[in-house]
Design a protein around this motif. Structure first.
Motif, PDB file in Angstrom:
ATOM      1  N   LEU A   1       1.846   0.816  -7.155  1.00  0.00           N
ATOM      2  CA  LEU A   1       1.500   1.855  -8.122  1.00  0.00           C
ATOM      3  C   LEU A   1      -0.020   1.979  -7.976  1.00  0.00           C
ATOM      4  N   TYR A   2      -0.549   3.001  -7.179  1.00  0.00           N
ATOM      5  CA  TYR A   2      -2.026   3.101  -7.431  1.00  0.00           C
ATOM      6  C   TYR A   2      -2.548   4.008  -8.616  1.00  0.00           C
ATOM      7  N   PHE A   3      -3.912   3.945  -9.084  1.00  0.00           N
ATOM      8  CA  PHE A   3      -4.214   4.824 -10.053  1.00  0.00           C
ATOM      9  C   PHE A   3      -4.221   6.034  -9.404  1.00  0.00           C
ATOM     10  N   PRO A   4      -3.793   7.218 -10.406  1.00  0.00           N
ATOM     11  CA  PRO A   4      -3.516   8.569  -9.847  1.00  0.00           C
ATOM     12  C   PRO A   4      -4.674   9.114  -8.939  1.00  0.00           C
ATOM     13  N   ALA A   5      -6.137   8.796  -9.312  1.00  0.00           N
ATOM     14  CA  ALA A   5      -7.347   9.388  -8.841  1.00  0.00           C
ATOM     15  C   ALA A   5      -7.430   8.487  -7.227  1.00  0.00           C
ATOM     16  N   SER A   6      -6.880   7.688  -7.028  1.00  0.00           N
ATOM     17  CA  SER A   6      -7.026   7.038  -5.684  1.00  0.00           C
ATOM     18  C   SER A   6      -6.441   7.863  -4.716  1.00  0.00           C
ATOM     19  N   GLU A   7      -7.000   7.873  -3.417  1.00  0.00           N
ATOM     20  CA  GLU A   7      -6.458   8.471  -2.413  1.00  0.00           C
ATOM     21  C   GLU A   7      -5.045   8.004  -1.968  1.00  0.00           C
ATOM     22  N   LYS A   8      -4.707   6.967  -2.335  1.00  0.00           N
ATOM     23  CA  LYS A   8      -3.772   6.211  -1.910  1.00  0.00           C
ATOM     24  C   LYS A   8      -2.393   6.374  -2.753  1.00  0.00           C
ATOM     25  N   PHE A   9      -2.620   6.973  -3.919  1.00  0.00           N
ATOM     26  CA  PHE A   9      -1.508   7.385  -4.733  1.00  0.00           C
ATOM     27  C   PHE A   9      -0.572   8.148  -4.489  1.00  0.00           C
TER      28      PHE A   9
ATOM     29  N   LEU B   1      -9.315   1.816  -7.940  1.00  0.00           N
ATOM     30  CA  LEU B   1      -9.180   2.791  -7.121  1.00  0.00           C
ATOM     31  C   LEU B   1      -8.233   2.290  -5.926  1.00  0.00           C
ATOM     32  N   ASN B   2      -8.426   0.718  -5.481  1.00  0.00           N
ATOM     33  CA  ASN B   2      -7.971   0.205  -4.575  1.00  0.00           C
ATOM     34  C   ASN B   2      -7.016  -1.102  -4.646  1.00  0.00           C
ATOM     35  N   THR B   3      -6.555  -1.110  -5.914  1.00  0.00           N
ATOM     36  CA  THR B   3      -5.691  -2.258  -6.164  1.00  0.00           C
ATOM     37  C   THR B   3      -4.536  -1.978  -6.638  1.00  0.00           C
ATOM     38  N   PRO B   4      -3.128  -2.155  -5.957  1.00  0.00           N
ATOM     39  CA  PRO B   4      -1.867  -1.453  -6.603  1.00  0.00           C
ATOM     40  C   PRO B   4      -1.393  -2.465  -7.384  1.00  0.00           C
ATOM     41  N   THR B   5      -0.586  -1.776  -8.261  1.00  0.00           N
ATOM     42  CA  THR B   5       0.010  -2.493  -9.731  1.00  0.00           C
ATOM     43  C   THR B   5       1.656  -2.800  -9.016  1.00  0.00           C
ATOM     44  N   VAL B   6       2.161  -4.106  -8.893  1.00  0.00           N
ATOM     45  CA  VAL B   6       3.414  -4.253  -8.591  1.00  0.00           C
ATOM     46  C   VAL B   6       4.282  -5.045  -9.601  1.00  0.00           C
ATOM     47  N   GLY B   7       5.523  -5.111  -9.634  1.00  0.00           N
ATOM     48  CA  GLY B   7       6.461  -5.861 -10.668  1.00  0.00           C
ATOM     49  C   GLY B   7       7.108  -5.266 -11.241  1.00  0.00           C
ATOM     50  N   ALA B   8       8.261  -6.103 -11.831  1.00  0.00           N
ATOM     51  CA  ALA B   8       9.247  -5.671 -12.811  1.00  0.00           C
ATOM     52  C   ALA B   8       9.089  -6.102 -14.247  1.00  0.00           C
ATOM     53  N   SER B   9       7.812  -6.636 -14.285  1.00  0.00           N
ATOM     54  CA  SER B   9       7.391  -7.282 -15.555  1.00  0.00           C
ATOM     55  C   SER B   9       7.342  -6.125 -16.718  1.00  0.00           C
ATOM     56  N   GLY B  10       7.234  -5.149 -16.693  1.00  0.00           N
ATOM     57  CA  GLY B  10       7.052  -4.110 -17.778  1.00  0.00           C
ATOM     58  C   GLY B  10       8.695  -3.810 -18.313  1.00  0.00           C
TER      59      GLY B  10
ATOM     60  N   THR C   1       8.883   2.966  -7.399  1.00  0.00           N
ATOM     61  CA  THR C   1       9.062   1.833  -6.597  1.00  0.00           C
ATOM     62  C   THR C   1       8.151   0.735  -6.726  1.00  0.00           C
ATOM     63  N   HIS C   2       7.079   0.716  -7.377  1.00  0.00           N
ATOM     64  CA  HIS C   2       6.304  -0.327  -7.991  1.00  0.00           C
ATOM     65  C   HIS C   2       7.192  -1.316  -8.469  1.00  0.00           C
ATOM     66  N   MET C   3       8.074  -0.867  -9.290  1.00  0.00           N
ATOM     67  CA  MET C   3       8.753  -1.836 -10.255  1.00  0.00           C
ATOM     68  C   MET C   3      10.035  -2.687  -9.170  1.00  0.00           C
ATOM     69  N   PHE C   4       9.824  -2.589  -7.959  1.00  0.00           N
ATOM     70  CA  PHE C   4      10.836  -3.299  -6.937  1.00  0.00           C
ATOM     71  C   PHE C   4       9.915  -4.186  -6.055  1.00  0.00           C
ATOM     72  N   MET C   5       8.691  -4.196  -6.169  1.00  0.00           N
ATOM     73  CA  MET C   5       7.497  -5.010  -5.521  1.00  0.00           C
ATOM     74  C   MET C   5       7.165  -6.219  -6.364  1.00  0.00           C
ATOM     75  N   HIS C   6       6.930  -7.383  -5.653  1.00  0.00           N
ATOM     76  CA  HIS C   6       6.415  -8.595  -6.383  1.00  0.00           C
ATOM     77  C   HIS C   6       5.567  -9.086  -5.379  1.00  0.00           C
ATOM     78  N   GLY C   7       4.328  -9.856  -6.119  1.00  0.00           N
ATOM     79  CA  GLY C   7       3.259 -10.384  -5.212  1.00  0.00           C
ATOM     80  C   GLY C   7       3.337 -11.604  -4.628  1.00  0.00           C
ATOM     81  N   SER C   8       4.272 -12.505  -5.127  1.00  0.00           N
ATOM     82  CA  SER C   8       4.619 -13.936  -4.904  1.00  0.00           C
ATOM     83  C   SER C   8       5.665 -14.378  -5.158  1.00  0.00           C
TER      84      SER C   8
ATOM     85  N   GLN D   1       0.637  -1.467   0.049  1.00  0.00           N
ATOM     86  CA  GLN D   1      -0.091  -0.051  -0.050  1.00  0.00           C
ATOM     87  C   GLN D   1       0.919   1.061   0.221  1.00  0.00           C
ATOM     88  N   VAL D   2       2.195   1.183   0.365  1.00  0.00           N
ATOM     89  CA  VAL D   2       3.143   2.286   0.328  1.00  0.00           C
ATOM     90  C   VAL D   2       3.762   2.161  -1.009  1.00  0.00           C
TER      91      VAL D   2
END
Length: 240
Positions: A43-51, A152-161, A58-65, A39-40
């Motif tokens: 990457l959240y969508f810019p319209a989200s309050e969590k963005f 709005l509530n789902t972050p994107t993570v990973g170096a896949s791109g 930083t999302h490029m260095f996060m992975h979900g599993s 959550q920190v």
């Protein structure tokens, strides 16, 4: 083509893998203490309050599993070390970061169109209520509220791109190199593998909207990688 010994990784590839693995382990440990780094740093969508702006990087260095990080780092190791050997550390790191950021840009653009479509189906008097539900991770099934919550509530993570950008780069520099598929176990030229993988990602992105796999982020990495290599070729006296 300058291949390196299997365990002799060039510096940027080695440090990228190390950084990703360390951050993944820290994320897992922090979860046990009740701190959700997704959550920190996701990457959240810019319209989200969590963005937050730093999430674009930083999302490029996060992975979900474990599977997610293993396959990304394996591809980075297999193809990235070859490209770094050809381009050198500075150009390879530039390529990696640009394709990763480009992936985030295309993914966000697709989310923007999805967001606009959802918002057009929500009555003005329901908007504040649906947004409040979304930020709580809740929704009303079978209504636009469900899609809004996902956006709005789902972050994107990973170096896949960035990894897909590297795959594209390898296919462009060494198009006739034979790769061995796992399923089915047959050889295929790199250029056909890249074209086929790109076509599959486009098909899945169009046919499975709302999937938990960011197919358009993968395509964004490939797209930005293609244009970057074309730009380098046009403005260089030698092929990179």
């Amino acid at each position: 083509m300058n291949y390196r010994p299997a365990l002799n990784m060039p510096p940027v590839v080695k440090n990228l893998i190390l950084a990703n693995v360390v951050i993944f382990l820290i994320t897992m440990v922090m979860q046990q203490t009740g701190t959700d780094l997704y959550q920190v740093l996701g990457l959240y969508f810019p319209a989200s309050e969590k963005f937050r702006l730093h999430q674009v990087f930083t999302h490029m260095f996060m992975h979900g599993s474990i599977g997610h990080i293993f396959f990304n780092m394996f591809a980075l190791y297999m193809f990235g070390r070859v490209l770094e050997g050809v381009w050198g550390p500075k150009r390879f790191l530039t390529f990696y970061l640009v394709t990763g950021l480009g992936a985030a840009a295309l993914h966000t653009l697709v989310h923007f169109f999805e967001y606009q479509a959802v918002m057009s189906n929500i009555a003005p008097e329901q908007l504040a209520y649906f947004k409040d539900l979304a930020m709580q991770g809740k929704y009303i099934p079978n209504t636009p509220s469900e899609k809004l919550t996902m956006i709005l509530n789902t972050p994107t993570v990973g170096a896949s791109g960035a990894v897909f950008g590297i795959l594209l780069g390898f296919g462009m520099l060494f198009p006739n190199t034979q790769l061995m598929l796992l399923f089915p176990p047959i050889p295929i030229k790199a250029k056909y593998f890249v074209i086929g993988y790109g076509a599959l990602e486009l098909y899945l992105g169009l046919s499975q909207p709302g999937s938990n796999v960011a197919h358009f982020a993968h395509l964004g990495g490939m797209l930005f990688g293609y244009f970057m290599i074309k730009y380098w070729n046009k403005n260089s006296n030698r092929f990179y």
